[in-house]
Design a protein around this motif. Structure first.
Motif, short mmCIF file in Angstrom:
data_model
loop_
_atom_site.label_atom_id
_atom_site.label_comp_id
_atom_site.label_asym_id
_atom_site.label_seq_id
_atom_site.Cartn_x
_atom_site.Cartn_y
_atom_site.Cartn_z
N HIS A 24 0.83 -1.21 0.00
CA HIS A 24 0.00 0.00 0.00
C HIS A 24 0.86 1.26 0.00
N LEU A 25 2.11 1.12 0.42
CA LEU A 25 3.03 2.26 0.48
C LEU A 25 4.04 2.24 -0.66
N ASN A 26 4.27 1.06 -1.22
CA ASN A 26 5.24 0.92 -2.31
C ASN A 26 4.72 -0.15 -3.26
N ALA A 27 4.18 0.28 -4.39
CA ALA A 27 3.53 -0.65 -5.32
C ALA A 27 4.50 -1.62 -5.97
N THR A 28 5.82 -1.38 -5.88
CA THR A 28 6.79 -2.28 -6.51
C THR A 28 7.08 -3.52 -5.66
N VAL A 29 6.57 -3.56 -4.44
CA VAL A 29 6.81 -4.71 -3.57
C VAL A 29 5.95 -5.88 -4.03
N ASP A 30 6.57 -7.04 -4.21
CA ASP A 30 5.84 -8.23 -4.63
C ASP A 30 5.01 -8.78 -3.49
N ARG A 31 3.96 -9.52 -3.84
CA ARG A 31 3.09 -10.13 -2.85
C ARG A 31 3.88 -11.11 -1.96
N GLU A 32 4.79 -11.87 -2.57
CA GLU A 32 5.56 -12.86 -1.80
C GLU A 32 6.42 -12.19 -0.73
N LEU A 33 7.07 -11.09 -1.10
CA LEU A 33 7.93 -10.41 -0.13
C LEU A 33 7.09 -9.74 0.94
N ALA B 136 8.10 -19.95 1.43
CA ALA B 136 7.22 -20.74 2.30
C ALA B 136 6.36 -19.88 3.20
N ALA B 137 6.27 -18.58 2.92
CA ALA B 137 5.61 -17.67 3.85
C ALA B 137 4.11 -17.55 3.63
N ALA B 138 3.59 -18.16 2.56
CA ALA B 138 2.17 -17.97 2.28
C ALA B 138 1.32 -18.47 3.43
N PRO B 139 0.25 -17.75 3.78
CA PRO B 139 -0.62 -18.21 4.86
C PRO B 139 -1.20 -19.58 4.54
N SER B 140 -1.35 -20.42 5.58
CA SER B 140 -1.79 -21.80 5.38
C SER B 140 -3.31 -21.89 5.48
N GLY B 141 -4.03 -21.10 4.70
CA GLY B 141 -5.45 -21.20 4.58
C GLY B 141 -6.22 -21.09 5.88
N LEU B 142 -7.09 -22.08 6.13
CA LEU B 142 -7.99 -22.05 7.28
C LEU B 142 -7.21 -22.03 8.59
N ARG B 143 -6.11 -22.77 8.65
CA ARG B 143 -5.32 -22.81 9.89
C ARG B 143 -4.79 -21.42 10.25
#
Length: 573
Positions: free
Chosen positions: A338-347, A383-390
């Motif tokens: 939201h502050l820097n549009a060049t930041v990737d979703r993964e980072l 490996a940082a992606a949220p693990s869904g329901l958990r």
């Protein structure tokens, strides 16, 4: 009585401040033991008083190593250590220029005459001004840093005294701090930022492996050496030569172990309850003055550093340090994208995982963080992606920093669970016996709940100072009581049979539990659902409806009450 209470607190704070100004340790624990009824409030006010010193404007020298301690330097200190007297001799050293200072120490660029080399020399403030706390922090830094040998940690050469003045002789890093790099150059490219923090995280993991927490990681404590220094190259994609060139010129060195703490020590130099560290980079549990810190506190700080490299600002920053602490404990950071549009979703996911409020939801170690950052910098999956329901459920049911106040209510809630069950049991017996007059129920619940509520509140006040959040919870509970009593009056005014609207009592209890879930712990969502469920079942079993509500409501208080009662006993033991 309230005036005497406040006046006593003010006198105690003044006494502690006088001891500190006189160069003696301010023993908050001793004062708390002398006045147990003021202990909790005294520690909170003393922490606020200490952080108030951080609000003074600083004037760091070029390439300064800014040390943010509660006892910030005064103008007198600056005059006594001013650069006008330089260069001058100090034992085996020639002090050339001041490069940084803080509440505990002053750092000089110096020449070690016996070896003819340039070093960084850190001195405690003038001996007659150094308190026991100053000396303890200085010894801790020396003992901790001297044990660490890593290419990305500032090397400690020697520890000693000269003319009664303690000093720490360290490697001199001829470069700016990471804070100055961001201040002058703005945010780093995302992959360069990830690669840089990965190197820092590996260095921090080395300290953790040696049993040492840093506890004050921040951009101003990261020194940047030139490419000629033989540190490990930053892992970047071979296709991005521009990023490699940028990173190669930024070889980070972690410095300032003045707040370091051995992981296996049950007691540290913060035993007095003083909050130490830098608010914008401090983990919530550290801001809450918990002593059982783990390596995840440093992982949080690494995430805050990464956040600043990506956005140009720390995740939380307010006009006053105390306000910043409240943001750290209560608010979620603005997502970096939201502050820097060049930041990737993964980072962004990596960064926000570090900044989770519950320590168990962060990376378990600095090494795990470094691995994900290296993978991202190399263009590999992370490996940082949220693990869904958990992940969702863990966030939903987590405790807030206010949950600790429930220890004050554990035993009282156990008593309350018994009383509410007895009230509902007697009400049900009246119904079974055929009492249909509304006056019985109106009087029984009005007098019973108001009397018991008054007793319960007086018992809590007798146990010690009542915090503001406890008053909020008490008001929510009082609202539920008022709704329950009003139900009987509405039945009478509407000429409905007694107990017709009794399911509404369970609805009111569920709403109170929802309020507790938002303020204290997400686990109360479960108790809210149980009360709402009871309200639906009660019309189906009119013969035992009030008894059913009594059982559910009693459990809603007894189970959490027992948990926090045991937690308090374990903490005291």
């Amino acid at each position: 009585m309230a005036h005497d209470h406040d006046e006593q607190l003010a006198l105690l704070i003044d006494r502690l401040a006088f001891e500190q100004r006189a160069g003696r340790p301010a023993d908050v624990d001793s004062a708390a033991r002398e006045h147990p009824e003021l202990a909790a409030e005294l520690r909170e006010l003393w922490a606020v008083a200490q952080f108030a010193h951080l609000a003074r404007p600083a004037e760091p020298a070029p390439h300064a190593v800014t040390l943010s301690y509660p006892d910030a330097p005064t103008p007198t200190d600056r005059a006594e250590h001013g650069s006008a007297a330089l260069p001058r001799d100090f034992g085996d050293f020639e002090l050339l220029e001041e490069v940084g200072r803080g509440g505990m120490g002053v750092v000089y660029r110096a020449r070690q005459k016996s070896l003819n080399r340039v070093v960084a020399l850190k001195l405690v403030r003038e001996a007659h001004l150094a308190t026991d706390a100053d000396r303890a922090r200085f010894r801790t830094e020396a003992e901790s840093a001297a044990r660490l040998k890593h290419p990305n940690i500032v090397t400690v050469y020697d520890v000693g005294t000269a003319g009664g003045q303690a000093y720490l002789c360290m490697e001199f890093v001829d470069g700016p701090t990471l804070a100055e790099k961001v201040r002058t150059g703005g945010p780093l490219p995302p992959r360069a930022a990830a690669a840089l923090v990965a190197v820092i995280a590996r260095a921090v993991e080395h300290a953790h492996a040696a049993g040492i927490l840093h506890r004050d990681l921040k951009p101003s404590n990261i020194l940047l050496g030139g490419a000629e220094r033989k540190a490990d190259p930053l892992p970047l994609s071979g296709s991005d030569s521009a990023l490699r060139a940028t990173a190669s010129a930024l070889q980070p060195k972690v410095s300032d172990f003045g707040l370091a703490k051995q992981i296996d020590r049950s007691e540290g130099i913060t035993k007095t309850g003083l909050v130490v560290g830098t608010p914008s980079y401090m983990a919530p549990e550290q801001a809450a003055r918990r002593k059982d810190l783990t390596p995840t506190a440093d992982v949080y700080a690494l995430g805050a550093i990464l956040y600043e490299l990506l956005t140009g600002r720390p995740p939380f920053q307010a006009a006053h340090p105390v306000d910043t602490l409240l943001l750290v404990m209560e608010q979620e950071p603005v997502p970096p994208r939201h502050l820097n549009a060049t930041v990737d979703r993964e980072l962004e996911l990596i960064c926000l995982k570090c900044l989770q409020k519950p320590a168990e939801m962060r990376y378990p170690s600095a090494a795990a963080l470094a691995t994900d950052l290296e993978a991202y910098a190399a263009g590999q999956p992370v490996a940082a992606a949220p693990s869904g329901l958990r992940f969702f459920m863990a966030r939903l049911f987590r405790e807030t920093h206010h949950a600790d106040v429930l220890e004050n209510w554990g035993k009282l809630w156990i008593f309350h669970s018994v009383m509410i069950f007895l009230l509902c049991l007697l009400t049900q017996v009246l119904a079974w016996e055929g009492y249909k007059d509304h006056v019985w129920y109106m009087g029984f619940w009005s007098v019973g709940l108001v009397t018991w509520g008054t007793i319960l509140w007086q018992l809590r006040k007798a146990a010690g100072p009542v915090l503001f959040v406890e008053r909020q919870i008490a008001h929510a509970w009082a609202a539920g009581v008022c709704a329950s009593i009003a139900m009987f009056w509405i039945e009478w005014l509407a000429q409905l049979p007694a107990l017709t609207l009794s399911p509404a009592v369970a609805v009111a209890a569920g709403m109170v539990m929802m309020f507790k879930a938002g303020i204290l712990s997400g686990r109360f969502y479960g108790w809210a659902a149980l009360n709402f469920g009871a309200s639906v079942v009660m019309p189906l079993v009119p013969q035992v409806s009030i008894l059913l509500f009594g059982a559910v409501s009693a459990l809603s208080f007894f189970v959490p009450g027992l948990k926090y009662y045991r937690q308090r006993k374990a903490r005291i033991a």
